[in-house]
Design an enzyme around this catalytic site. Sequence first.
Site, PDB file in Angstrom:
ATOM      1  CD  GLU A  89      -2.365 -19.211  26.113  1.00  0.00           C
ATOM      2  OE1 GLU A  89      -1.495 -20.029  26.470  1.00  0.00           O
ATOM      3  OE2 GLU A  89      -3.163 -18.675  26.892  1.00  0.00           O
ATOM      4  CG  HIS A 158      -1.208  -9.917  32.760  1.00  0.00           C
ATOM      5  ND1 HIS A 158       0.006 -10.218  33.315  1.00  0.00           N
ATOM      6  CD2 HIS A 158      -1.874 -11.089  32.688  1.00  0.00           C
ATOM      7  CE1 HIS A 158       0.079 -11.517  33.579  1.00  0.00           C
ATOM      8  NE2 HIS A 158      -1.054 -12.068  33.206  1.00  0.00           N
TER       9      HIS A 158
END
Lengths: 359, 393
Positions: A89, A158
């Site tokens: 990322e 998450h």
Amino acid sequence: MASLRCFLRSGKKAVTAVLRREFHGTPPAAVQVTVRDALNQAMDEELERDERVFLLGEEVAQYDGAYKVSRGLWKKYGDKRIIDTPITEMGFAGIAVGAAMAGLRPICEFMTFNFSMQAIDQVINSAAKTYYMSAGLQSVPIVFRGPNGASAGVAAQHSQCFAAWYGHCPGLKVVSPWSAEDARGLLKSAIRDDNPVVFLENELMYGVPFEMSEEVQSKDFLIPIGKAKIERQGTHITLVSHSRMVSLCLDAAAVLAKEGIECEVINMRTIRPLDAEAIETSIMKTNHLVTVEGGWPQFGIGAEILARIMEGPAFNYLDSPAVRVTGVDIPMPYAKILEDNSVPQIKDIIFSIKKTLNV
Amino acid sequence: MRKMLTIISNVLRGSASRNGARVVVSARTYADFTPQASFDIKKCDVHKLEEGPPLQAVLTREEGLQYYRTMQTIRRMELKADQLYKQKIIRGFCHLYDGQEACAVGIEAGINLSDHLITAYRAHGYTLTRGGTVREIMAELTGRRGGIAKGKGGSMHMYTKHFYGGNGIVGAQVPLGAGVALACKYLGKNELCVCLYGDGAANQGQIFETYNMASLWKLPCIFICENNKYGMGTSVERAAASTDYYKRGDFIPGLRVDGMDVLCVREATKLAAEHCRSGKGPILMELQTYRYHGHSMSDPGISYRTRDEIQEVRSKSDPISMLKDRMLSNNMASVEELKEIDVEVRKEIEDAAQFATTDPEPPLDDLCNHIFYNDPPMEVRGTNPWTKLKSIS
């Protein structure tokens, strides 16, 4: 005799059909579109419109998108414009920002915004602040998009909502669509915007269908960033919300309508810049405010709205303190019963409204 | 012809001393100087490369004078910044580049202005080589409205065309540079991006992420590690398990270059640029260089290294002295000519410093501008709810 009856029946059907069309008044070309498809179509149209636009992220190309939001795009546009990245990322977000600096218009997908934390330096320090630091020499036309906030059963790492984190930073625009129309119009605006836009989607909303009028389906349908929408008119209390919680507010409003309480539901659409004026105008009419969000309470979206209302003209119109309905101040648990009780439910919204109205 | 020129120059020289005015006259004519010469340069260690750059570099007189002038300008500009910082006219962070001039000048000599470049915070030299003026660089350091970023960026955030700063977060500029390279490839203009970082940054994870993607996608990116032996106060041996920075790209070909020799840097850059432009993907260069100042103006630079070490580099490997000696000993320029350049450079720096100290600070109503590009004017909250400030694009 049978054929006569058939004829009459079909005739009756034809007449009813005509009557139905006229009574409903819906344009014949309105369709049902899921949020996912709205996002997909918006990206498709913008990719076609401007060849500098491209999409990069994990699994966006050959996998058709982790949540299928980019389905079909790689097949249509190929490797140059739909790019699968490794699971890095910080690296690929930085690459996306650099590409934007050098003249392209990237859409950088984070599989979920939880992973954007690894790249957050690139979003804030490389993208958001650059136009200011360079005093206007270097702009960064980039969109960071992906699902944000709680999903179902994905547990603590998450499920975080990043609206408040990104909403905190000058130089960013932060957008949080609710409906398919929102998704379409706001994503198009975000892609055409010459500034860094954080586009917070919601996984649980991807599959939800909404009616989309012909006007909304047009290729240049844009929703301006920074303007909220009143989804439901009301007189007794203002509910302000964003993303999936708008659905819950509307459900709560429907229940309360039966008891004679009319809620005005505002869909924020944009987190930053916040449309305080829309909220103030509503409060001046209803005299009560409850904000509803999925994220944590401390230093959150509701906290900002309440502070602004305190500081602005609408304070004098409040008949009771404004309150926030938020996610519970804990990391998200896994077990269903615990998870369900970690985010606002319709009953929590109704409870807070009644407390605020003192009924 | 030569006799005529000599006569003319004698006449000019004669008239000059009679007038008492200081006329710029070379004691010798241009025809006397060697137009170009070939110099031996150090062999570069290579990694996954067939061969390095040639062992000889050709330098023309013009090039030499230009490199000399630019390096001297960077040197004097940085020393002036040191002065102004000590007088508290420059504040905050100030990372000086003196000692490393051959890197910035050599790299620029190996690429075109239409190529792209990005570096970290030790960026004043690159801002100059990429088209900035000394005036606007110094005025940015002093935080004035005539600064290259109107005083809003400061030392670490200077930008020009095809130069993306000036970046404060160590290592963050490397993925950005690869992104610029991606845009170069995407837009098909045969441009490349030079992406610089230091020996300290070389251990950053995002750099390895970038090596991976740049290599996978064959981005036209020259990664350059300016190894000045110290990441702030930490020597390379204490920070890196492997100090062979030119090998750290693993699958990316690399070369280790004498960063104190402007010709070595130029030849290596030319080779690297050729590699990128031929579509072979990224390449990595380690420039072995040295900074005379500490990490920044807050660091005296002698707690982790000895004064002797600094002095040794200055006397044996100074990039400007090296070039000067080469040119003089090969009759490519005269002592006076180079002195003249020194004088001109000093004047340019003085004028710039004068401007930088007298130009007014940015106006307060510029405070909230440049938040967004191409947007209608908007309101920005001041320090209290009653203060509403205006922001224009």
